[in-house]
Each structure stands twice: as C-alpha cells, then as structure tokens.
Design a protein around this motif. Structure first.
Motif, mmCIF file in Angstrom:
data_model
loop_
_atom_site.group_PDB
_atom_site.id
_atom_site.type_symbol
_atom_site.label_atom_id
_atom_site.label_comp_id
_atom_site.label_asym_id
_atom_site.label_seq_id
_atom_site.Cartn_x
_atom_site.Cartn_y
_atom_site.Cartn_z
ATOM 1 N N LEU A 45 44.490 52.520 1.672
ATOM 2 C CA LEU A 45 45.209 51.860 0.582
ATOM 3 C C LEU A 45 44.336 51.636 -0.649
ATOM 4 N N ASP A 46 43.111 52.170 -0.600
ATOM 5 C CA ASP A 46 42.183 52.092 -1.724
ATOM 6 C C ASP A 46 41.935 50.651 -2.166
ATOM 7 N N THR A 47 41.611 49.819 -1.172
ATOM 8 C CA THR A 47 41.277 48.434 -1.459
ATOM 9 C C THR A 47 40.130 47.996 -0.556
ATOM 10 N N PRO A 62 50.082 42.141 -1.677
ATOM 11 C CA PRO A 62 49.746 43.335 -2.464
ATOM 12 C C PRO A 62 50.768 43.549 -3.571
ATOM 13 N N LYS A 66 50.400 49.667 -4.363
ATOM 14 C CA LYS A 66 49.811 49.506 -3.027
ATOM 15 C C LYS A 66 50.764 48.788 -2.080
ATOM 16 N N ARG A 67 51.580 47.881 -2.612
ATOM 17 C CA ARG A 67 52.543 47.175 -1.780
ATOM 18 C C ARG A 67 53.510 48.172 -1.134
ATOM 19 N N ALA A 69 53.038 51.356 -0.585
ATOM 20 C CA ALA A 69 52.324 52.184 0.393
ATOM 21 C C ALA A 69 52.088 51.410 1.686
ATOM 22 N N TYR A 70 51.736 50.136 1.580
ATOM 23 C CA TYR A 70 51.512 49.307 2.764
ATOM 24 C C TYR A 70 52.823 49.116 3.527
#
Length: 110
Positions: A45-47, A62, A66-67, A69-70
């Motif tokens: 998630l690139d975090t 998020p 990103k939300r 994607a999660y």
C-alpha cells in the motif's frame, strides 16, 4: 468530466465514513488468516508499517487512493477466508478498485 466524477466519489467516500472497511478486529483477522505481515501489506500500500498498524487497529483511517486499495485487499481476503460479524462493508469494498483509464471511452458533450 472525470474530475467531476472524482469530486463526487470523494463526497460519497466522505458520506460513507468508513463504510467500506470492516471493524479493526476483522481487518487484523483477515490479514493474519492470509499469513501476511503488517510490513508486507504496508509495502504493497506504499505506506509505513506504523501507519498501516494505525489503520488496522482503527486509530487512524486511510485516505484515497490507499483507502480504496486497502478495502479491495480486505474484500479479496474475505472472499478467500470468509467474514465474521457484519459484512455490509464488503459490497462497498469490492467496488473500490477504479476502472482502468484505458478502458473508459469519452463521448461527445463532455
């Protein structure tokens, strides 16, 4: 035209107020059932792992993209491992993956 839909999507996401994510305990259960670590999911998630840990335990939420994607990841894990508790979030999460920009066609009158 896509900017208008993006703005509407943002309003809908705000109105949902987290409706696309399961409760924190279910987020953790799904990740662990898949044998995934917080580090692995955070990297995907690139975090940072610390940020992801806050998302997972509900201390923080998020933001897009990103939300989405999660949520989509959790929906996929729920398809594999099933859900526990309320699963109203699942329908919204399955829809979180945006369409490919290349697959949309433009029409006259934009």
């Amino acid at each position: 035209m896509s900017e208008i839909f993006a703005a509407v999507d943002a309003l809908l996401a705000k109105a949902r107020d987290g409706g696309d994510l399961p409760e924190p305990a279910e987020r953790e259960r799904l990740r662990k059932a898949a044998g995934l670590t917080q580090v692995e999911v955070a990297a995907a998630l690139d975090t940072r792992r610390e940020t992801f840990a806050k998302w997972e335990n509900g201390a923080a939420q998020p933001r897009a993209p990103k939300r989405g994607a999660y949520a989509f990841l959790l929906a996929g894990l729920a398809d594999i491992h099933g859900t526990r508790g309320a699963d109203g979030w699942l329908t919204l999460a399955r829809q979180a993956r945006p369409l490919d920009a290349s697959s949309t066609e433009t029409t006259e009158g934009e």
